[in-house]
Design an enzyme around this catalytic site. Structure first.
Site, PDB file in Angstrom:
ATOM      1  N   ARG B 272       0.876  -1.612   0.148  1.00  0.00           N
ATOM      2  CA  ARG B 272       0.071   0.107   0.011  1.00  0.00           C
ATOM      3  C   ARG B 272       0.821   1.416  -0.229  1.00  0.00           C
ATOM      4  NH1 ARG B 272      -4.200  -0.871   3.979  1.00  0.00           N
ATOM      5  NH2 ARG B 272      -5.095  -2.327   2.510  1.00  0.00           N
ATOM      6  N   GLY B 273       2.504   0.986   1.040  1.00  0.00           N
ATOM      7  CA  GLY B 273       3.101   2.233   0.690  1.00  0.00           C
ATOM      8  C   GLY B 273       3.473   2.406  -0.603  1.00  0.00           C
TER       9      GLY B 273
END
Lengths: 558, 333
Positions: B272-273
């Site tokens: 997700r980062g």
């Protein structure tokens, strides 16, 4: 604790009230701490001038915001609406008794209403005794004045004044703004709201004096009433004792925008604020650091206590075996079927609501295995600094786990002649770090006081429905008695008495013997306390944390 | 209270940028704002919502249906006419019940007519706008879960009380909180797209400027708004241009490699980062009218996209921002 010389808490609170009544909308309201005749007198004054509505602590959403009155609607068979208290309080004041017990849900609503089209002032009556509790910080932040009236007996009549409307007071000049901003910065106040409140308060004070321009004395009053109670630090290298005398001197400054004059305005405003700083804050600051987050009145409040179970909504079921009937949900389930059920009864349907067993709903509560682990750490000379570092590490490690265990951690340190709550129960790692950063060490060992302080904290926690668990880090030796006097014999006796008090109440406890060589004293102490005994001579933070986790009783289901 | 003009907010550059990035690409998934009380968190969010041009909805639709989605909400909306409505800014109060948030059985209609009807909650109200949650760290976890879920899926699904309702709920989620009062679970934090730290400017002249502007606004809200209208218009144009440009912007492979490298270097968990970093960099490039996404864009958004995703070492007190800055300095000089 005595008041600083010249402090006039009743006068301050009365003045704050006057200012508030001049601009209720812009100033938000005030916190009046401490029940008593002085506060009652001020509330009476408020009632004489503005319409006041009381807000009961148990108010529900419908009553607060308005909506369908379910009970009345059910009884009459048609929809009956009610206006909310917030609506009714418009143009007046909402008075919140026992504000420290206000539910989060309600304080959230109020804060929201105050951010929007406010239309009402808020007066929070804070009855908390210790600095532990306090009105919700979100509300304290949104009112201008925080006044402490505890133990104030003196009541004086309000001086007759002829205020001009505040709108006629000219805006403050840049110099005045700079003086307030600089003062706030020096006192470590980060909130912009505080600045704006101070500005309005200064103008209100000018209006109260019948002037249309803001003068230095207005700024001083504003700094004293609005900024001082929010101070989180003292300005560097200032001697507050000296400041106080000077601030009472007459200050001569009118007009003129020279740099030296500007500096002077800043200084006098700061002095006024310093003179008004609550004495206990001063004392704590003087020690080196304000341990608790000193925001708003009475220091940091525990942000949110995990009380017993939180209602989660209802599910179908019978109210037996301890399950409680969820009345509203039951009615809600029954209502849609009413026409059908009436038809079933043919021509002669019975009166009232027809409720079937299948409608019954029971309450569910979120089970929170809430527990607070209280560390009582011997910070005396005999326990050496290394121990403190390990205890600190263990506290931080435990906090890192609180996401999982839902527990909180508190820390009491005892040394010298007394014990101190360094870290009130918290889940916040950030806050814990700050509180523990300057853990002092050295001095005598007031074991009895340490035990008693921890026990009292545990009792407070237990009344909130949370399970306390006491962890004592000590070598069992004591040389300061319960009353703070030195002497091994008396100290020993007092410690035993304190330990048996813990046993009587029956809290789970653990004594960690931190002496390099385990000694019989600590074991005896554990026995008296009916606590588990754990010698951990070479323990590091991780080992300590594991030991505590293992020894902790299984949390009780709600 | 009249809204404060967005461009009149002093300082708070990072928060303003994060809000603009989220406004350009709502798929980034919400902004978490950390900061003390009274630092202007909600003012900035409110100001942005007020800045946006009114949206067109079907008349009397409780779900803010777009004209081309007429009749697709649970009501369904049947009016042939459209009307303009302000972009909604919903302030979710602490202690709100699930009923209020999700929507529930309309008790009034149930009582009166014995009908089973759905009363939309705050999520429906926030559709196509902003949902602001103050002190999200004090909100009950199950509610936060639910909100993040809806924010990510853009749809609210209610299955309770015999109701089965589904409606659109696309909004920019803005959470705020003070970490000193209890922290947010890392799992929840991770689901916020961006996070920013807000502080009141320490410089005295900036603080004075804040006071001056607030006083000016209070004294004459309309006049103050008029003074800042031109500036606000500029921001508005920037957002509109950014939204248009977003679709055509691609992220070159080198930039992708940079992002992956940075995420690995700081130890940001999960994919997700990287995804958020990519989206945020692209949105920023679009906002600035750039032709391509460059390393500078990525570096500018890296702290807000990654700061809350770093694995925490309890005994290491180094702030996340510092760790990211250090990694950027090492990797890209």
């Amino acid at each position: 604790m005595s008041d600083p010389a010249g402090a006039d808490r009743f006068g301050d609170a009365a003045l704050a009230l006057e200012l508030f009544m001049l601009a209720p909308d812009a100033l938000g309201g005030l916190v009046l701490r401490g029940a008593g005749p002085a506060r009652d007198a001020l509330v009476e004054r408020l009632k004489a001038r503005l319409p006041v509505r009381r807000l009961p602590a148990h108010i529900d959403d419908e009553r607060l915001l308005g909506g369908v009155d379910i009970a009345a609607s059910l009884a009459s068979g048609r929809t009956i609406r009610q206006t909310g208290l917030l609506e009714e309080a418009r143009g007046g004041v909402l008075l919140v008794p026992m504000a420290e017990r206000l539910l989060t849900a309600i304080s959230g609503r109020l804060a929201q209403a105050m951010d929007g089209e406010r239309g009402f002032g808020l007066v929070l009556l804070d009855d908390s005794v210790s600095g532990e509790e306090g009105p919700p910080p979100s509300l304290v932040e949104r009112v201008a004045f925080h006044c402490d009236l505890s133990n104030v007996r003196e009541i004086r009549a309000a001086p007759k004044r002829k205020p001009v409307p505040i709108a006629r007071v000219e805006p403050a000049d840049g110099e005045a703004l700079t003086a307030l901003a600089a003062t706030a910065e020096l006192l470590g106040i980060s909130s912009v709201r505080a600045l704006l409140f101070a500005l309005v308060a200064a103008r209100a004070h000018a209006a109260l004096q019948g002037r249309t321009n803001v003068e230095e004395q207005d700024l001083q009053i504003a700094a004293g009433l609005v900024l001082a109670p929010r101070a989180t630090r003292l300005p560097p290298q200032e001697e507050p004792e000296d400041q106080r005398d000077e601030s009472t001197q007459e200050n001569s400054s009118e007009g003129g925008a020279g740099d030296s004059e500007m500096r002077q305005a800043e200084d006098t405003v700061l002095e006024a604020a310093l003179a008004a700083i609550p004495p206990d804050l001063l004392a704590r600051l003087a020690e080196g650091a304000a341990r608790r987050t000193a925001r708003g009145s009475g220091g940091g409040k525990k942000a949110k206590s995990k009380l017993r179970g939180k209602p989660l909504g209802a599910r179908p079921g019978m109210p037996r075996g301890g399950a409680r009937l969820a009345l509203i949900d039951t009615l809600r389930a029954a209502v849609p079927w009413q026409p059908l059920r009436r038809r079933e009864h043919g021509d002669d349907p019975p009166e009232g609501l027809l409720i079937r067993k299948s409608d019954l709903r029971i309450r569910r509560f979120e089970e929170r295995a809430a527990a607070v682990t209280i560390f009582a750490v011997d910070a005396s000379g005999s326990a050496a600094m290394a121990r403190l570092a390990e205890a600190k590490g263990a506290v931080e490690l435990m906090l890192a786990q609180t996401y999982v265990t839902r527990s909180e951690v508190a820390l009491v340190a005892f040394r010298g002649t007394g014990a101190e709550l360094l870290l009130p129960p918290t889940r916040s790692l950030t806050r814990a770090r700050r509180a523990l950063a300057e853990l002092p060490g050295g001095g005598g060992t007031p074991l009895a006081t340490g035990i008693t302080t921890a026990r009292k904290l545990a009792e407070t926690i237990a009344t909130r429905g949370t399970t306390p668990f006491l962890v004592f880090l000590t070598d069992g030796s004591a040389n300061i008695a319960g009353d703070g006097t030195p002497g091994r014999g008396q100290a020993r006796e007092d410690a035993e008495a304190a330990a048996s008090a813990v046993a009587r109440i029956g809290f789970a406890a653990l004594v960690v013997d931190i002496a390099p060589r385990p000694r019989p004293e600590a074991e005896a102490l554990a026995r008296t306390m009916q606590a588990r005994y754990l010698p951990l001579p070479m323990a590091d933070a991780t080992a300590l944390q594991r030991a505590v986790e293992a020894a902790r009783p299984a949390p009780q289901a709600a | 209270m009249a809204r404060f003009p967005f461009s009149a907010i002093v300082g708070q550059d990072e928060m303003k940028q994060a809000l603009l990035v989220a406004a350009v690409d709502p798929a980034i998934g919400g902004v978490m704002v950390f900061g003390d009380r009274g630092t202007g968190k909600s003012t900035a969010a409110r100001a942005l919502a007020g800045l946006l041009p009114p949206m067109t909805t079907v008349e009397d639709c409780r779900y803010h249906c777009k004209p081309d989605e007429r009749g697709s909400c649970p009501d369904p909306c049947t009016s042939g006419r459209n009307r303009k409505a302000a972009v909604p800014f919903v302030d979710l109060p602490l202690g709100a019940t699930e009923d209020r948030v999700l929507g529930a059985l309309d008790l009034e209609r149930a009582l009166r007519a014995g009908e089973k009807a759905f009363e939309p909650g705050l999520l429906a109200k926030a559709h196509r706008g902003f949902l602001y949650i103050d002190e999200i760290n004090l909100l009950e976890d199950h509610l936060v879960d639910l909100l993040l879920d809806v924010a990510a899926s853009g749809e609210n699904l209610v299955e309770r009380e015999g109701l089965s309702v589904r409606h659109r709920a696309q909004f920019v989620l803005i959470g705020s909180g003070n970490p000193e009062e209890g922290e947010l679970r890392p799992q929840l934090l991770d689901r916020f797209g961006l996070s920013v730290e807000v502080r009141t400017p320490e410089a005295i002249d900036q603080r004075v400027e804040i006071m001056r502007r607030c006083a000016a606004q209070e004294a004459d809200p309309e006049g103050f708004a008029a003074d800042w209208k031109a500036e606000d218009e500029k921001v508005l144009k920037q957002i509109a241009r950014g939204q248009k440009k977003l679709a055509t912007l691609t992220v070159p492979d080198e930039a992708m490699a940079d992002m992956a490298g940075l995420c690995r270097a700081v130890g940001a968990d999960g994919l997700r980062g990287e995804l958020t970093l990519m989206r945020a960099a692209r949105a920023l490039a679009a906002l600035k009218g750039a032709r391509a996404v460059t390393r500078e864009h990525m570096i500018a958004v890296a702290p807000m996209a990654l700061r809350h995703r770093l694995r925490r070492d309890v005994l290491d007190e180094t702030g996340s921002t510092v760790r990211i800055d250090r990694a950027i300095a090492e990797l890209f000089g």
